[in-house]
Design a protein around this motif. Sequence first.
Motif, PDB file in Angstrom:
ATOM      1  N   ARG A 101       0.830  -1.211   0.000  1.00 12.57           N
ATOM      2  CA  ARG A 101       0.000   0.000   0.000  1.00 12.57           C
ATOM      3  C   ARG A 101       0.863   1.259   0.000  1.00 12.57           C
ATOM      4  O   ARG A 101       0.389   2.348  -0.316  1.00 12.57           O
ATOM      5  CB  ARG A 101      -0.937   0.004   1.213  1.00 12.57           C
ATOM      6  N   TYR A 102       2.132   1.125   0.362  1.00 12.62           N
ATOM      7  CA  TYR A 102       3.063   2.255   0.402  1.00 12.62           C
ATOM      8  C   TYR A 102       4.176   2.045  -0.637  1.00 12.62           C
ATOM      9  O   TYR A 102       5.345   2.313  -0.365  1.00 12.62           O
ATOM     10  CB  TYR A 102       3.655   2.398   1.805  1.00 12.62           C
ATOM     11  N   HIS A 103       3.815   1.580  -1.809  1.00 14.46           N
ATOM     12  CA  HIS A 103       4.791   1.297  -2.858  1.00 14.46           C
ATOM     13  C   HIS A 103       5.622   2.520  -3.223  1.00 14.46           C
ATOM     14  O   HIS A 103       6.745   2.404  -3.710  1.00 14.46           O
ATOM     15  CB  HIS A 103       4.103   0.732  -4.105  1.00 14.46           C
ATOM     16  N   ASP A 104       5.076   3.713  -2.964  1.00 14.36           N
ATOM     17  CA  ASP A 104       5.776   4.955  -3.285  1.00 14.36           C
ATOM     18  C   ASP A 104       6.334   5.642  -2.031  1.00 14.36           C
ATOM     19  O   ASP A 104       6.562   6.847  -2.015  1.00 14.36           O
ATOM     20  CB  ASP A 104       4.837   5.910  -4.022  1.00 14.36           C
ATOM     21  N   PHE A 105       6.571   4.856  -1.002  1.00 13.21           N
ATOM     22  CA  PHE A 105       7.030   5.393   0.289  1.00 13.21           C
ATOM     23  C   PHE A 105       8.291   6.249   0.142  1.00 13.21           C
ATOM     24  O   PHE A 105       8.345   7.382   0.623  1.00 13.21           O
ATOM     25  CB  PHE A 105       7.268   4.245   1.273  1.00 13.21           C
ATOM     26  N   LYS A 106       9.297   5.739  -0.530  1.00 10.73           N
ATOM     27  CA  LYS A 106      10.548   6.489  -0.682  1.00 10.73           C
ATOM     28  C   LYS A 106      10.314   7.807  -1.413  1.00 10.73           C
ATOM     29  O   LYS A 106      10.811   8.855  -0.980  1.00 10.73           O
ATOM     30  CB  LYS A 106      11.595   5.656  -1.418  1.00 10.73           C
ATOM     31  N   GLU A 107       9.551   7.778  -2.476  1.00  9.48           N
ATOM     32  CA  GLU A 107       9.295   8.990  -3.254  1.00  9.48           C
ATOM     33  C   GLU A 107       8.549  10.028  -2.418  1.00  9.48           C
ATOM     34  O   GLU A 107       8.836  11.229  -2.509  1.00  9.48           O
ATOM     35  CB  GLU A 107       8.499   8.663  -4.521  1.00  9.48           C
ATOM     36  N   ARG A 108       7.622   9.564  -1.617  1.00  9.01           N
ATOM     37  CA  ARG A 108       6.869  10.500  -0.773  1.00  9.01           C
ATOM     38  C   ARG A 108       7.745  11.094   0.326  1.00  9.01           C
ATOM     39  O   ARG A 108       7.632  12.279   0.651  1.00  9.01           O
ATOM     40  CB  ARG A 108       5.638   9.802  -0.199  1.00  9.01           C
ATOM     41  N   MET A 109       8.626  10.289   0.876  1.00  9.67           N
ATOM     42  CA  MET A 109       9.529  10.785   1.929  1.00  9.67           C
ATOM     43  C   MET A 109      10.522  11.795   1.355  1.00  9.67           C
ATOM     44  O   MET A 109      10.895  12.752   2.035  1.00  9.67           O
ATOM     45  CB  MET A 109      10.263   9.622   2.592  1.00  9.67           C
ATOM     46  N   GLU A 110      10.938  11.609   0.111  1.00  7.21           N
ATOM     47  CA  GLU A 110      11.869  12.537  -0.539  1.00  7.21           C
ATOM     48  C   GLU A 110      11.333  13.966  -0.577  1.00  7.21           C
ATOM     49  O   GLU A 110      12.103  14.916  -0.581  1.00  7.21           O
ATOM     50  CB  GLU A 110      12.117  12.112  -1.994  1.00  7.21           C
ATOM     51  N   ASN A 111      10.029  14.103  -0.622  1.00  2.54           N
ATOM     52  CA  ASN A 111       9.402  15.421  -0.778  1.00  2.54           C
ATOM     53  C   ASN A 111       9.125  16.128   0.533  1.00  2.54           C
ATOM     54  O   ASN A 111       8.543  17.210   0.531  1.00  2.54           O
ATOM     55  CB  ASN A 111       8.102  15.265  -1.575  1.00  2.54           C
ATOM     56  N   ILE A 112       9.532  15.541   1.634  1.00  2.00           N
ATOM     57  CA  ILE A 112       9.309  16.143   2.955  1.00  2.00           C
ATOM     58  C   ILE A 112      10.601  16.808   3.413  1.00  2.00           C
ATOM     59  O   ILE A 112      11.693  16.266   3.240  1.00  2.00           O
ATOM     60  CB  ILE A 112       8.855  15.075   3.966  1.00  2.00           C
ATOM     61  N   ASN A 113      10.477  17.979   4.016  1.00  2.00           N
ATOM     62  CA  ASN A 113      11.609  18.676   4.599  1.00  2.00           C
ATOM     63  C   ASN A 113      11.727  18.228   6.064  1.00  2.00           C
ATOM     64  O   ASN A 113      10.840  18.498   6.864  1.00  2.00           O
ATOM     65  CB  ASN A 113      11.379  20.194   4.509  1.00  2.00           C
ATOM     66  N   PHE A 114      12.797  17.525   6.391  1.00  2.00           N
ATOM     67  CA  PHE A 114      12.986  17.001   7.749  1.00  2.00           C
ATOM     68  C   PHE A 114      13.963  17.860   8.528  1.00  2.00           C
ATOM     69  O   PHE A 114      14.966  18.322   7.984  1.00  2.00           O
ATOM     70  CB  PHE A 114      13.523  15.567   7.696  1.00  2.00           C
ATOM     71  N   ARG A 115      13.662  18.031   9.800  1.00  2.00           N
ATOM     72  CA  ARG A 115      14.536  18.747  10.732  1.00  2.00           C
ATOM     73  C   ARG A 115      14.605  17.951  12.022  1.00  2.00           C
ATOM     74  O   ARG A 115      13.744  17.114  12.288  1.00  2.00           O
ATOM     75  CB  ARG A 115      14.006  20.148  11.019  1.00  2.00           C
ATOM     76  N   LEU A 116      15.595  18.244  12.846  1.00  2.00           N
ATOM     77  CA  LEU A 116      15.821  17.508  14.086  1.00  2.00           C
ATOM     78  C   LEU A 116      16.126  18.474  15.215  1.00  2.00           C
ATOM     79  O   LEU A 116      16.975  19.344  15.064  1.00  2.00           O
ATOM     80  CB  LEU A 116      16.990  16.530  13.884  1.00  2.00           C
ATOM     81  N   VAL A 117      15.428  18.322  16.337  1.00  2.00           N
ATOM     82  CA  VAL A 117      15.704  19.085  17.553  1.00  2.00           C
ATOM     83  C   VAL A 117      16.116  18.089  18.630  1.00  2.00           C
ATOM     84  O   VAL A 117      15.375  17.145  18.927  1.00  2.00           O
ATOM     85  CB  VAL A 117      14.472  19.888  18.032  1.00  2.00           C
ATOM     86  N   LEU A 118      17.297  18.297  19.191  1.00  2.00           N
ATOM     87  CA  LEU A 118      17.810  17.457  20.276  1.00  2.00           C
ATOM     88  C   LEU A 118      18.184  18.337  21.453  1.00  2.00           C
ATOM     89  O   LEU A 118      18.677  19.452  21.261  1.00  2.00           O
ATOM     90  CB  LEU A 118      19.064  16.703  19.817  1.00  2.00           C
ATOM     91  N   VAL A 119      17.988  17.822  22.653  1.00  2.00           N
ATOM     92  CA  VAL A 119      18.432  18.521  23.853  1.00  2.00           C
ATOM     93  C   VAL A 119      19.085  17.495  24.767  1.00  2.00           C
ATOM     94  O   VAL A 119      18.516  16.426  25.022  1.00  2.00           O
ATOM     95  CB  VAL A 119      17.270  19.226  24.592  1.00  2.00           C
ATOM     96  N   GLY A 120      20.279  17.821  25.230  1.00  2.00           N
ATOM     97  CA  GLY A 120      20.999  16.931  26.131  1.00  2.00           C
ATOM     98  C   GLY A 120      21.783  17.710  27.158  1.00  2.00           C
ATOM     99  O   GLY A 120      21.893  18.933  27.075  1.00  2.00           O
ATOM    100  N   GLY A 121      22.361  16.989  28.118  1.00  2.00           N
ATOM    101  CA  GLY A 121      23.064  17.647  29.208  1.00  2.00           C
ATOM    102  C   GLY A 121      24.537  17.318  29.302  1.00  2.00           C
ATOM    103  O   GLY A 121      25.244  17.888  30.117  1.00  2.00           O
TER     104      GLY A 121
END
Length: 178
Positions: A101-121
């Motif tokens: 059902r997600y045969h186009d999973f990689k293609e769809r993920m390519e079009n998303i802008n991903f960011r990451l927020v991390l907090v540590g001590g």
Amino acid sequence: MITVLFGGSRENGNTATLTRKVLEGHEHQWINLTQLSFKPVRDVRHEENHILSYNDDYQTVIDQVLQSDEVIFASPVYWYSVSATLKSFIDHWSETLQDPRYHDFKERMENINFRLVLVGGDSPRIKALPCVQQIEYSLQFLGAHLADYLIGYAEKPEEIYQDHYAIREAERWNNYYG
């Protein structure tokens, strides 16, 4: 649409505070992964089976992610990695790759802008870099990429406000969304 995948155990902790600073005044969907259930990943790569259903909350979340323009992964640094909840969500991408059902999973993920927020001590701007690489490599495997990351320093409640660099960067990201 901006979607936050929050992997922290404290809804109002430093990671949540920094992420909310990024999104202040902007419409977004906040998904607290710690309130959801993710069963162990089923690996059918070497079988003739396919994944055709999910018996947990994963499909609801991945469908939301795939409808997003922007996805922010937000996690405290736990033992020099992202939270187990966030990692469990990412591990389930293996199932999605085996779901017709997600045969186009990689293609769809390519079009998303991903960011990451991390907090540590514990020297997070150095020791959290493997977390950044982990997310980068995971996204690269799908043909996607990590557009940016923000690492904050905090140990005690509300200590993130003392990390002036992280707060300025959160404001810069906020302007990007503006």
